[in-house]
Design an enzyme around this catalytic site. Sequence first.
Site, PDB file in Angstrom:
ATOM      1  N   LYS A  61     -11.410   6.757  -3.369  1.00 14.25           N
ATOM      2  CA  LYS A  61     -11.731   8.000  -2.665  1.00 14.25           C
ATOM      3  C   LYS A  61     -13.194   8.421  -2.794  1.00 14.25           C
ATOM      4  O   LYS A  61     -13.763   8.973  -1.846  1.00 14.25           O
ATOM      5  CB  LYS A  61     -10.785   9.124  -3.112  1.00 14.25           C
TER       6      LYS A  61
ATOM      7  N   ASP B 193       0.862  -1.177   0.000  1.00 15.92           N
ATOM      8  CA  ASP B 193       0.000   0.000   0.000  1.00 15.92           C
ATOM      9  C   ASP B 193       0.905   1.237   0.000  1.00 15.92           C
ATOM     10  O   ASP B 193       2.113   1.144   0.238  1.00 15.92           O
ATOM     11  CB  ASP B 193      -0.889  -0.039   1.242  1.00 15.92           C
TER      12      ASP B 193
END
Length: 280
Positions: free
Chosen positions: A61, A20
């Site tokens: 997002k 990540d």
Amino acid sequence: MKPFLRTRVYDGPVRAVVLDWAGTAVDHGCLGPAAVFVQAFALHGVEVAVSEAREPMGSEKREHVRRMLAMDSVAARWRAVHGHVPHEADVDAVYRDVEPLMLQTIAAHAVPVPGLAEFVDRVRGRGMGLGSCTGYTGPMMEVLVPEAARRGYSPDVVVHASEVPAGRPYPWMCYLNAMRLGVHPMESMVKIGDTVADMHEARNAGMWTVGVVRTGNDVGLSEVDAARMPPDQLAARMTVAAARLREAGAHYVVDSIADCFSVIKAIEARLARGDTPYPA
């Protein structure tokens, strides 16, 4: 790389690692995105707590905004300000502010976490592929990737949420990493992340998964603030974060990326015994 034929259990080495980005490889404490979500909601007259902004972290997002608006506490405040419960048009409205705010601030959150360079050197020294994936979008990564490279971090593969039909917890970004790295089977790969969404993604992909806590979203501290915090308070935060990642399916939980190479060796020992990352 010779293809693996699934007529037996894979018992070879770890072939690739997928990291990540924010909270795992860069941006100690995952500070950048948390601040942006708080600010974006404030632009719409709604105050949200940092803890609320952090809850869906790791998601794509726009989905992150959607999940925040689905929280009872946030939805109640939204209704008090706007006179209606949140709906999809509100997701779009908040996200329209998230994107430019991220683009304005993301470069300031590209600093690699302590121990990343040494970990990358050891991974590459073993001939493993180094992939990455993120809930950030393509335009955001167009800023973050060169900034991280300027500071010494350049994974072999970068996959962002805009490239796949759905972000985490779906496994598609991990699968795309495997394709671009040319690595198979999935149990020869390790995903390292700091959020519940990371753990779910890796589990769904059939990968080994490692959670990092000190640098991650749930602890939520800069490197300086973590060093200044009284050790017992920091340990308490890390204990809570570690429990959350284990509950989400982490095979291993460590302090930071600096501790992950020893975990890779432990995973290789398990693979050699015929262990797999998924339940029987």
